[in-house]
Each structure stands twice: as C-alpha cells, then as structure tokens.
Design a protein around this motif. Structure first.
Motif, PDB file in Angstrom:
ATOM      1  N   ILE A 127      -4.462  -5.523   6.880  1.00 12.84           N
ATOM      2  CA  ILE A 127      -3.799  -6.821   6.802  1.00 12.84           C
ATOM      3  C   ILE A 127      -2.452  -6.723   7.519  1.00 12.84           C
ATOM      4  CG2 ILE A 127      -2.859  -8.586   5.261  1.00 12.84           C
ATOM      5  CD1 ILE A 127      -5.850  -8.361   4.988  1.00 12.84           C
ATOM      6  N   LYS A 128      -2.205  -7.664   8.454  1.00 15.56           N
ATOM      7  CA  LYS A 128      -0.982  -7.582   9.262  1.00 15.56           C
ATOM      8  C   LYS A 128      -0.096  -8.812   9.140  1.00 15.56           C
ATOM      9  CE  LYS A 128      -3.029  -4.399  12.613  1.00 15.56           C
ATOM     10  NZ  LYS A 128      -3.286  -4.111  14.048  1.00 15.56           N
ATOM     11  N   PHE A 129      -0.497  -9.784   8.320  1.00 13.23           N
ATOM     12  CA  PHE A 129       0.271 -11.010   8.172  1.00 13.23           C
ATOM     13  C   PHE A 129       0.389 -11.353   6.685  1.00 13.23           C
ATOM     14  CE2 PHE A 129      -2.032 -11.180  12.208  1.00 13.23           C
ATOM     15  CZ  PHE A 129      -0.972 -11.350  13.099  1.00 13.23           C
ATOM     16  N   PRO A 130       1.465 -12.059   6.290  1.00 17.01           N
ATOM     17  CA  PRO A 130       1.603 -12.465   4.890  1.00 17.01           C
ATOM     18  C   PRO A 130       0.418 -13.300   4.420  1.00 17.01           C
ATOM     19  CG  PRO A 130       3.658 -12.783   6.078  1.00 17.01           C
ATOM     20  CD  PRO A 130       2.629 -12.441   7.115  1.00 17.01           C
ATOM     21  N   ILE A 131       0.006 -13.074   3.168  1.00 19.04           N
ATOM     22  CA  ILE A 131      -1.178 -13.761   2.655  1.00 19.04           C
ATOM     23  C   ILE A 131      -1.091 -13.859   1.137  1.00 19.04           C
ATOM     24  CG2 ILE A 131      -2.584 -11.655   2.382  1.00 19.04           C
ATOM     25  CD1 ILE A 131      -4.931 -13.353   3.583  1.00 19.04           C
ATOM     26  N   GLN A 132      -1.731 -14.870   0.572  1.00 20.27           N
ATOM     27  CA  GLN A 132      -1.755 -15.026  -0.881  1.00 20.27           C
ATOM     28  C   GLN A 132      -2.946 -14.271  -1.456  1.00 20.27           C
ATOM     29  OE1 GLN A 132      -0.942 -18.732  -2.706  1.00 20.27           O
ATOM     30  NE2 GLN A 132       0.485 -19.413  -1.129  1.00 20.27           N
ATOM     31  N   LEU A 133      -2.701 -13.613  -2.584  1.00 25.05           N
ATOM     32  CA  LEU A 133      -3.748 -12.824  -3.229  1.00 25.05           C
ATOM     33  C   LEU A 133      -4.846 -13.707  -3.824  1.00 25.05           C
ATOM     34  CD1 LEU A 133      -4.758 -10.038  -4.288  1.00 25.05           C
ATOM     35  CD2 LEU A 133      -3.281 -10.400  -6.299  1.00 25.05           C
ATOM     36  N   CYS A 134      -4.448 -14.858  -4.394  1.00 30.23           N
ATOM     37  CA  CYS A 134      -5.384 -15.671  -5.174  1.00 30.23           C
ATOM     38  C   CYS A 134      -5.554 -17.069  -4.594  1.00 30.23           C
ATOM     39  CB  CYS A 134      -4.899 -15.806  -6.611  1.00 30.23           C
ATOM     40  SG  CYS A 134      -4.666 -14.233  -7.459  1.00 30.23           S
ATOM     41  N   LYS A 135      -6.696 -17.663  -4.907  1.00 34.38           N
ATOM     42  CA  LYS A 135      -6.928 -19.075  -4.623  1.00 34.38           C
ATOM     43  C   LYS A 135      -6.332 -19.913  -5.756  1.00 34.38           C
ATOM     44  CE  LYS A 135     -11.440 -18.797  -4.210  1.00 34.38           C
ATOM     45  NZ  LYS A 135     -12.846 -19.141  -3.866  1.00 34.38           N
ATOM     46  N   GLU A 146       6.816   3.307   5.733  1.00 29.04           N
ATOM     47  CA  GLU A 146       5.568   2.637   5.369  1.00 29.04           C
ATOM     48  C   GLU A 146       5.138   3.011   3.952  1.00 29.04           C
ATOM     49  OE1 GLU A 146       3.872   2.310   9.952  1.00 29.04           O
ATOM     50  OE2 GLU A 146       2.827   3.602   8.518  1.00 29.04           O
ATOM     51  N   SER A 147       4.420   2.081   3.323  1.00 27.77           N
ATOM     52  CA  SER A 147       3.876   2.298   1.986  1.00 27.77           C
ATOM     53  C   SER A 147       2.392   1.965   2.006  1.00 27.77           C
ATOM     54  CB  SER A 147       4.619   1.451   0.952  1.00 27.77           C
ATOM     55  OG  SER A 147       4.530   0.073   1.269  1.00 27.77           O
ATOM     56  N   LEU A 148       1.716   2.324   0.943  1.00 24.06           N
ATOM     57  CA  LEU A 148       0.280   2.062   0.829  1.00 24.06           C
ATOM     58  C   LEU A 148       0.082   0.816  -0.024  1.00 24.06           C
ATOM     59  CD1 LEU A 148      -2.695   2.809   1.152  1.00 24.06           C
ATOM     60  CD2 LEU A 148      -2.457   4.359  -0.782  1.00 24.06           C
ATOM     61  N   ASN A 149      -0.431  -0.241   0.604  1.00 25.73           N
ATOM     62  CA  ASN A 149      -0.682  -1.515  -0.069  1.00 25.73           C
ATOM     63  C   ASN A 149      -2.163  -1.832   0.078  1.00 25.73           C
ATOM     64  OD1 ASN A 149       2.345  -2.720  -0.291  1.00 25.73           O
ATOM     65  ND2 ASN A 149       2.074  -1.597   1.625  1.00 25.73           N
ATOM     66  N   VAL A 150      -2.829  -2.119  -1.036  1.00 25.46           N
ATOM     67  CA  VAL A 150      -4.268  -2.342  -0.954  1.00 25.46           C
ATOM     68  C   VAL A 150      -4.723  -3.299  -2.042  1.00 25.46           C
ATOM     69  CG1 VAL A 150      -4.816  -0.315  -2.370  1.00 25.46           C
ATOM     70  CG2 VAL A 150      -6.519  -1.181  -0.769  1.00 25.46           C
ATOM     71  N   GLN A 202       2.981  -2.349   5.011  1.00 28.64           N
ATOM     72  CA  GLN A 202       4.099  -2.979   4.329  1.00 28.64           C
ATOM     73  C   GLN A 202       3.513  -4.014   3.368  1.00 28.64           C
ATOM     74  OE1 GLN A 202       7.150  -1.944   4.660  1.00 28.64           O
ATOM     75  NE2 GLN A 202       6.969  -0.688   6.508  1.00 28.64           N
ATOM     76  N   PRO A 203       4.184  -4.342   2.282  1.00 29.77           N
ATOM     77  CA  PRO A 203       3.620  -5.341   1.362  1.00 29.77           C
ATOM     78  C   PRO A 203       3.556  -6.718   2.003  1.00 29.77           C
ATOM     79  CG  PRO A 203       5.828  -4.643   0.669  1.00 29.77           C
ATOM     80  CD  PRO A 203       5.432  -3.738   1.771  1.00 29.77           C
ATOM     81  N   MET A 204       2.346  -7.251   2.127  1.00 28.75           N
ATOM     82  CA  MET A 204       2.101  -8.548   2.757  1.00 28.75           C
ATOM     83  C   MET A 204       1.617  -9.594   1.754  1.00 28.75           C
ATOM     84  SD  MET A 204       2.746  -8.344   6.001  1.00 28.75           S
ATOM     85  CE  MET A 204       3.050  -7.101   7.260  1.00 28.75           C
ATOM     86  N   HIS A 205       1.246  -9.183   0.573  1.00 29.52           N
ATOM     87  CA  HIS A 205       0.576 -10.067  -0.373  1.00 29.52           C
ATOM     88  C   HIS A 205       1.555 -10.731  -1.339  1.00 29.52           C
ATOM     89  CE1 HIS A 205      -2.736  -7.566   1.062  1.00 29.52           C
ATOM     90  NE2 HIS A 205      -3.570  -8.475   0.593  1.00 29.52           N
ATOM     91  N   ARG A 206       1.378 -12.026  -1.517  1.00 29.08           N
ATOM     92  CA  ARG A 206       2.036 -12.742  -2.608  1.00 29.08           C
ATOM     93  C   ARG A 206       1.050 -12.778  -3.773  1.00 29.08           C
ATOM     94  NH1 ARG A 206       6.185 -15.939  -3.816  1.00 29.08           N
ATOM     95  NH2 ARG A 206       6.955 -15.954  -1.669  1.00 29.08           N
TER      96      ARG A 206
END
Length: 342
Positions: free
Chosen positions: A7-15, A155-159, A30-34
């Motif tokens: 994932i390379k762009f900001p994104i929401q975790l949930c619908k 860098e960090s591990l975000n998954v 890097q942390p991309m998820h809201r």
C-alpha cells in the motif's frame, strides 16, 4: 510463498458499515491506514504497546481498549538483579482511554480521580514521548519519562490481516529506533541512553474473533564493525491462512517484508528451554532465543480471559537479506505465546 500487496497511498481501513475495506488489505513501509473502526460491538480492539530496553533493563507500558474494558498495564525487568515488577488496571468499557485512528495520534489513559494514574503517549518532532505515572496501593508508583527518537524516513512494518470481511486487524510495528529517559519504581531507577537502547511500538486496531492465539517475537541489535541496526518482527498463529504475515527484517531503517510464514518451536511445558524461530519456506530467519526471564501473565474475568508466556532473553543466529548475512550474537529481545478469549 504469498504475494502481498504494498500500500503506497493513504486509505481507510473500514467501510461505512464497519466491515473491512478490501482495498486496504496489504502492507506498507509507513502507516497509511486510517483505522476508522465502527459498529462490531464488543469485537473492536485498540492498543498502543511500548517496550524500551537495553542490555540491562526492559520497561513496557500499554494503553488498550478491548470494548469490554480498558486494560492498562506496566512492567519492568532489571536484568542485573533479575527483578521483575508488573501492575495492571482494568476499567469498564474502556473508561479513561482516549485512542485515535492514526498511528501518530496521542494515546492517553487517565483515571477519573487521577489517583490511579496517567499514561500519555504523544508524537513529537523527533519521534514520541512517553509519560507514565502508574499508582499502586501496596508499592511505589511506576513512573517514566522517555523520548523515543525516530530518524527521518525510518521505515516500519504496517500490515492489514484479513481474518474475514467482518474480522480483521491493522498493526504497526515500529522497531530498531532508540530512546532516552528514565524509569523509576521505589528504589529501582534506570536511565536509558541513546545509541545504547531500543524502543518498540506495537500499534493495533481491529475487529477480532472471540478466541485467538498468536506467537510474537521482536529483537534488534547493532551488528558488525559498522554497528548496523538489524532487527526483526516475527509472528505466527494469528495470521495463518490469511495470505498475509507480520514478518519483516529491518536494516538501518529499511524494511524488507517477509511473505513466508514463521515457525516457532518451543516446549510449552518448559518455556525456559531455547526457542527455535525460523522462516518456513526460506532461509531468511534462523534464530534461537535463550530465555532469561519468564513473564507468565494470566487473567480470567469470565467472558474475558488471557494467558501469555513472554520469554525475555537473548537471540543468536543468522538473518539473511538477499546476499547479505547478519550474524546475531546475544541480542536482547523476546518471544511470546499468547492465548485469549476476548
């Protein structure tokens, strides 16, 4: 071996209905998820866990809201004296906890009266600041003031781990960074110094199944003449069958994702025996943890129950990234076996 999406762009975790946004499944540097958790009554789990350690001392502080309850805990281990101390506070339905959707948001716990204590984890220009005052009835309070230093572009591990559309977890593991500051409880006092210590953040937001089991290992070391910072975050059990892992190698701030599963071999009847941890389908990880302290924490509140065997000790072995091999000798870290009904 799995093929995992970066994932390379900001994104929401949930619908909007609280289910997992399938486009958010993947990993990032890097942390991309809201982490916009909603609905999923009693299934939502939020936590910010910090551990700070060097060759002489380890301290850990956690703010968590598991929907049923807020669970706040602190512990420390003095390796020289083999002294361990731990304190836990449980509040109904997360009372006193304030935790944001983003990794960079502050995490705060403050008791109603203020007497039980206050923990505040905040983002700063150079990294994070951890301020802790944890009061206890029968012993001295645990206090800490620590600055975590995160170099630019580290860098960090975000998954995102997809158990199903309605059950999922986002985690960030930030590790290999350094820290400075003090921890004190009564006569026990320790000062962490930059370039001699490491700090680890485990940030979690998700909607979990009721019964869960996992293994987790984390270690960092300064390796070779160049003192390169080499570390790993490794997990098993909870990610099995999802197509994703929380496994990664860090070399001087650069993350190398490991898509293969990990194997944790240990004797649950005698967990002080050495643990073998290795990558299942590659030779990336070949490590042995020799435990020095067994943190065995058990809680049973009826509908909520947890049991953890966390082994604090030293790692030896080989970590491989491409053609590079890193010999790990006596590196501080931990591995754990955790079972929860929550």
């Amino acid at each position: 071996m799995n093929i995992e999406t970066e994932i390379k762009f900001p994104i929401q975790l949930c619908k909007k209905n609280g289910d997992l946004n399938l486009d958010s499944i993947g990993w990032s540097r890097q942390p991309m998820h809201r982490c916009n958790l909603s609905r999923k009554w009693l299934r939502k789990k939020r936590w910010n866990y910090w551990a700070v350690y060097d060759d002489e001392f380890l301290a850990s502080f956690t703010i968590s809201d598991i929907d049923y309850a807020g669970v706040i805990f602190c512990y420390f281990w003095d390796r020289k004296s083999n002294t361990f101390d731990e304190a836990t506070l449980i509040t109904p339905f997360g009372s006193g906890c304030r935790m944001g959707q983003m990794v960079d948001n502050d995490a705060v716990f403050e008791s109603k009266s203020g007497k039980s204590g206050r923990l505040h984890f905040s983002r700063t220009e150079e990294g994070y600041h951890l301020e802790v005052f944890f009061n206890r009835k029968n012993s001295a309070p645990i206090q800490a003031s620590i600055d975590v230093v995160v170099p630019m572009n580290w860098e960090s591990l975000n998954v995102v781990i997809p158990f199903s559309r309605s059950r999922f977890q986002f985690t960030e593991k930030l590790f290999g960074v350094t820290a400075r500051g003090t921890v004190q409880a009564g006569d026990v006092r320790h000062t962490f110094r930059e370039n001699q210590s490491f700090a680890v953040l485990d940030f979690g937001r998700g909607a979990w199944p009721y019964s869960s089991k996992w293994n987790w290992a984390n270690m960092s070391a300064r390796v070779g003449k160049k003192k390169e910072i080499v570390g790993v975050n490794l997990g098993a059990g909870w990610t099995d069958g999802t197509g994703y892992t929380e496994n990664g190698i860090l070399v001087d701030g650069r993350l190398y994702k490991i898509p293969t599963d990990m194997v944790f071999e240990f004797d649950i009847k005698n967990p002080m025996r050495p643990w073998k941890i290795f990558s299942k389908d590659s030779k990336a990880i070949e490590l042995t943890l020799t435990p020095e302290y067994h943190r065995h924490a058990v809680s049973n509140l009826g509908i909520i129950a947890s049991g953890v065997h966390q082994m604090l000790g030293r790692f030896d072995g080989i970590i491989r990234v491409g053609r590079n091999e890193y010999a790990i000798e006596g590196a501080s870290g931990w591995a754990e076996d955790h079972v929860a009904r929550w």
